[in-house]
Design an enzyme around this catalytic site. Structure first.
Site, PDB file in Angstrom:
ATOM      1  N   GLU A 248       0.812  -1.182   0.050  1.00 60.48           N
ATOM      2  CA  GLU A 248      -0.097   0.007   0.088  1.00 60.48           C
ATOM      3  C   GLU A 248       0.870   1.338  -0.103  1.00 60.48           C
ATOM      4  O   GLU A 248       0.477   2.244   0.633  1.00 60.48           O
ATOM      5  CB  GLU A 248      -0.964  -0.014   1.382  1.00 60.48           C
ATOM      6  N   ASN A 249       1.806   1.513  -0.848  1.00 61.19           N
ATOM      7  CA  ASN A 249       2.831   2.575  -0.852  1.00 61.19           C
ATOM      8  C   ASN A 249       1.730   3.707  -1.034  1.00 61.19           C
ATOM      9  O   ASN A 249       0.986   3.599  -2.035  1.00 61.19           O
ATOM     10  CB  ASN A 249       3.938   2.466  -1.608  1.00 61.19           C
ATOM     11  N   HIS A 272      -8.121  -3.734  -1.377  1.00 63.40           N
ATOM     12  CA  HIS A 272      -7.320  -3.939  -0.142  1.00 63.40           C
ATOM     13  C   HIS A 272      -6.235  -3.087   0.058  1.00 63.40           C
ATOM     14  O   HIS A 272      -6.139  -1.977   1.170  1.00 63.40           O
ATOM     15  CB  HIS A 272      -6.630  -5.434  -0.068  1.00 63.40           C
ATOM     16  N   HIS A 276      -6.028   0.808   2.258  1.00 61.64           N
ATOM     17  CA  HIS A 276      -4.865   1.195   3.535  1.00 61.64           C
ATOM     18  C   HIS A 276      -4.624   2.615   3.408  1.00 61.64           C
ATOM     19  O   HIS A 276      -4.013   3.062   4.350  1.00 61.64           O
ATOM     20  CB  HIS A 276      -3.467   0.586   2.919  1.00 61.64           C
ATOM     21  N   ASP A 352       7.972  -9.124  10.158  1.00 62.16           N
ATOM     22  CA  ASP A 352       7.529  -9.856   9.067  1.00 62.16           C
ATOM     23  C   ASP A 352       6.679 -11.139   9.469  1.00 62.16           C
ATOM     24  O   ASP A 352       5.906 -11.758   8.714  1.00 62.16           O
ATOM     25  CB  ASP A 352       8.540 -10.197   8.001  1.00 62.16           C
ATOM     26  N   TYR A 360      -5.363 -10.230   9.735  1.00 61.16           N
ATOM     27  CA  TYR A 360      -6.117 -10.039   8.522  1.00 61.16           C
ATOM     28  C   TYR A 360      -7.432 -10.661   8.905  1.00 61.16           C
ATOM     29  O   TYR A 360      -8.454  -9.814   8.828  1.00 61.16           O
ATOM     30  CB  TYR A 360      -5.598 -10.591   7.200  1.00 61.16           C
ATOM     31  N   LYS A 534       2.989 -15.976  -1.592  1.00 61.11           N
ATOM     32  CA  LYS A 534       1.729 -16.663  -1.168  1.00 61.11           C
ATOM     33  C   LYS A 534       1.587 -17.918  -2.251  1.00 61.11           C
ATOM     34  O   LYS A 534       0.707 -18.773  -1.910  1.00 61.11           O
ATOM     35  CB  LYS A 534       0.725 -15.898  -1.557  1.00 61.11           C
TER      36      LYS A 534
HETATM   37  N1  BES Z   1       0.780  -4.352   3.935  1.00 62.67           N
HETATM   38  C1  BES Z   1       0.643  -5.704   3.304  1.00 62.67           C
HETATM   39  C2  BES Z   1       1.929  -6.384   2.907  1.00 62.67           C
HETATM   40  C3  BES Z   1       2.998  -6.683   3.839  1.00 62.67           C
HETATM   41  C4  BES Z   1       2.546  -7.094   5.174  1.00 62.67           C
HETATM   42  C5  BES Z   1       4.227  -6.482   3.833  1.00 62.67           C
HETATM   43  C6  BES Z   1       3.626  -7.546   6.103  1.00 62.67           C
HETATM   44  C7  BES Z   1       5.263  -6.620   4.714  1.00 62.67           C
HETATM   45  C8  BES Z   1       4.819  -7.077   5.987  1.00 62.67           C
HETATM   46  C9  BES Z   1      -0.397  -5.816   2.249  1.00 62.67           C
HETATM   47  O1  BES Z   1      -1.315  -4.582   2.208  1.00 62.67           O
HETATM   48  C10 BES Z   1      -0.968  -6.987   2.201  1.00 62.67           C
HETATM   49  O2  BES Z   1      -1.600  -7.506   3.030  1.00 62.67           O
HETATM   50  N2  BES Z   1      -0.722  -7.564   0.880  1.00 62.67           N
HETATM   51  C11 BES Z   1      -1.475  -8.958   0.692  1.00 62.67           C
HETATM   52  C12 BES Z   1      -2.693  -8.953  -0.118  1.00 62.67           C
HETATM   53  C13 BES Z   1      -3.940  -8.512   0.361  1.00 62.67           C
HETATM   54  C14 BES Z   1      -5.117  -8.453  -0.628  1.00 62.67           C
HETATM   55  C15 BES Z   1      -4.318  -9.364   1.714  1.00 62.67           C
HETATM   56  C16 BES Z   1      -0.581  -9.688   0.143  1.00 62.67           C
HETATM   57  O3  BES Z   1       0.664  -9.404  -0.554  1.00 62.67           O
HETATM   58  O4  BES Z   1      -0.721 -11.060  -0.134  1.00 62.67           O
HETATM   59 ZN    ZN Z   2      -2.694  -5.264   3.650  1.00 58.33          ZN
END
Ligand code: BES
Ligand code: ZN
Length: 578
Positions: A248-249, A272, A276, A352, A360, A534
């Site tokens: 979410e930059n 999503h 943010h 992390d 979530y 993922k």
């Molecule tokens: N802010 C997160 C990405 C993140 C989380 C980076 C923790 C580093 C550490 C981002 O908003 C996110 O949640 N991305 C998800 C997708 C979302 C639709 C659930 C992802 O990357 O899978």
């Molecule tokens: Zn997120």
């Protein structure tokens, strides 16, 4: 230090950024300023006094695996700025350098940053903690012909840009993890008056078509939760090694190209990251233990956006898939694990590690329970006021609870009595009062999955199934199904050839668990093209379950690893080490 000016030259040959950062000093920086760094080659540390610049007395701590190296600088009375001249390491975890073959176009190199949670210190010496906010300006000097973009306001002057000099500024105060940049062969297409998409030229048309609802999404959140406060909202679709779905930059969401399914079926990810802009970027988790305040709120907003744009049936399907992932996570962590509380306790671990489904999806369920208990109208008013009252500030779990009790719970004590906040926030698992999403289409898919497992009957009416129904159907099938069964499914529905990465990932897991050979070749190919954690993680986890699978995994990884971002390779290293 609440503002810095950055000036960096991008050197693809040496895989380094080289230049300086000048921090504007404040009273609180005396007598000693503290900055986070990691793997930097620091050439000089200087301070500006009324008489001019001079070398500063400083000291760099020994490396801490999680924190990196902390830099201490003596700041005398009257000093106004602190300048650090440095060069990044080619292995900086906050950057990924790509060779031309790792891009879609194949001709130009690419580099991008990924700050969250504590990686930006590997390219900017800064106070890298979400509790503090900064504004900044930046100059990026890149090889002529390439384009630099930042998650900030573009101030570039055309004549300079042609020479590879790009200027940006971020006037709104943000936490350091939201500073971000990317450099490559990038083109832009507007999507609406204040929205647009950046990506490599050969992907631009596809990306623009997939993301054409973006402006409507911004309008939808504004109607529900208040003004969008960041000016533009653009998306950059990155090369496939990007380790995340999205990031979410501010002003510029970073996204994986695996959302380009061709039918907008995976744009919940844009909803999503856009969400943010309220939960996370406007009101920020003060510590990484409060991560659910960013992510749980954002998943709630995301599903509200999806409901507005595509209807309740779709957002309910997405909620059901979320719930099912959460249940899987709880099973892996153990239902009593401390990591299943909403308020985390990271201790000395890397933040992390907090990226499980718990903040979530359990966070989402709690907010949905509030919505259902207090009514949507009242809950929306509460949320909107929450974002307004704490805009550009940080929030802790404890302060949120206070605010919630005062501003919402007092309005309807009977509704409040139904929500056991302690159990949700400081307890494990999913409380019984958790709301249940509801989807008739999914119920039919579950029946189809049961019938298929029992008798091999192929699902019917699938020409009307949307991709979410396929994902759900595949998730309901048990591991280790008979190979003939999978062959029959594949013959009818061409699952091995699907262009939808979410469906493919579920299908390949199933295929590997059943020793279905077409799945191996497809997984091999996929794991060499896509670095999104993922997807990569579950496929390797499935492969290593058997001896031959492990051999295969090792063979694939030996050539795929160099193409992965460190967030992904760190995870896969661990899977293969066990
Ligand atoms: N802010 C997160 C990405 C993140 C989380 C980076 C923790 C580093 C550490 C981002 O908003 C996110 O949640 N991305 C998800 C997708 C979302 C639709 C659930 C992802 O990357 O899978
Ligand atoms: Zn997120």
């Amino acid at each position: 230090m609440h503002h810095f000016d950055l000036d960096l030259t991008v050197d693809f040959d040496h895989r380094t950024l080289q230049g300086s950062v000048e921090h504007h000093l404040e009273e609180s920086d005396r007598p000693e300023a503290i900055l986070h760094t990691r793997d930097l080659r620091i050439d000089s540390v200087e301070i500006e006094e009324p008489r001019g610049w001079r070398a500063a007395t400083h000291r760099l701590d020994a490396t801490d695996d999680v924190q990196g190296e902390i830099l201490h600088v003596e700041i005398p009375e009257g000093a106004t700025r602190l300048r650090i001249t440095y060069r990044t390491s080619p292995q900086a975890p906050g950057l990924q350098w790509l060779e031309p073959p790792q891009t879609a176009g194949g001709t130009f190199p690419f580099v991008y940053s990924q700050g969250q949670s504590i990686h930006n210190r590997s390219w900017i010496p800064c106070f890298d903690d979400p509790a503090r906010r900064i504004t900044f300006s930046a100059v990026l000097r890149v090889p002529a012909g390439l384009r630099a973009v930042m998650a900030a306001e573009d101030q570039s002057v055309e004549a300079e840009a042609r020479q590879g000099v790009y200027r940006y500024r971020m006037p709104q105060p943000i936490p350091s993890y939201l500073v971000a940049m990317a450099v490559g062969d990038l083109a832009f297409e507007p999507l609406g008056p204040r929205t647009g998409v950046w990506t490599e030229p050969c992907m631009l048309a596809r990306a623009a078509a997939e993301l054409s609802d973006t402006e409507k999404m911004v309008e939808a959140v504004e109607r529900m939760f208040g003004e969008y406060r960041w000016g533009r909202y653009d998306v950059i679709v990155l090369p496939p090694s990007f380790p995340l779905g999205g990031m979410e930059n501010p002003r510029l969401t970073f996204a994986t190209p695996t959302i380009l399914a061709g039918d907008k079926s995976l744009v919940a990810l844009i909803a999503h990251e856009l969400a943010h802009s309220w939960s996370g970027n406007l009101v920020t988790n003060e510590t990484w233990n409060d991560f659910w305040l960013n992510e749980g709120f954002t998943v709630y907003l995301e599903r509200r956006i999806q409901e507005e744009l595509y209807g309740r049936a779709r957002s309910e399907m997405e909620a059901m898939i979320g719930r099912s992932r959460l249940e899987d996570t709880l099973e892996e962590l153990g239902p009593e694990s401390r990591d299943t509380w909403l308020e985390l306790d990271l201790g000395d671990r890397h933040p992390d590690d907090s990226m499980t489904d718990v903040p979530y999806e359990k966070g989402y369920l709690l907010l949905r329970l509030m919505e259902e208990s207090f009514g949507r109208e009242r809950f929306d008013r509460f949320l909107r006021a929450y974002f307004d009252a704490h805009a550009f500030e940080t929030m802790t779990t404890a302060r949120f609870i206070d605010y919630l009790r005062k501003e919402l719970f007092t309005q309807d004590p009977a509704a409040a009595a139904r929500i056991d906040l302690e159990a949700w926030i400081h307890g494990p698992g999913i409380p019984d009062t958790a709301p249940r999403a509801q989807s008739d289409a999914f119920e039919r898919g579950e029946e189809a999955a049961e019938a298929f497992v029992a008798t091999g009957a192929l699902p019917e009416g699938t020409s009307k199934w949307n991709p979410l129904q396929w994902i759900h159907f595949l998730r309901r099938l048990p591991r280790g199904l008979d190979r003939d069964r999978l062959e029959a499914l594949d013959a009818s529905f061409s699952l091995t050839d699907t262009g939808n990465a979410e469906i493919l990932c579920e299908w390949l897991r199933l295929g590997i668990s059943s020793d279905y050979s077409p799945a191996y070749d497809r997984a091999d190919d996929f794991l060499h093209r896509v670095g999104r954690r993922k997807f990569v993680q579950p496929l390797f986890e499935e492969l290593v379950k058997t001896d031959t699978g492990r051999e295969r995994a090792e063979r694939i990884y030996s050539t795929a690893r160099p193409t992965y971002h460190s967030m992904t390779s760190n995870t896969i290293d661990q899977i293969l080490a066990n």
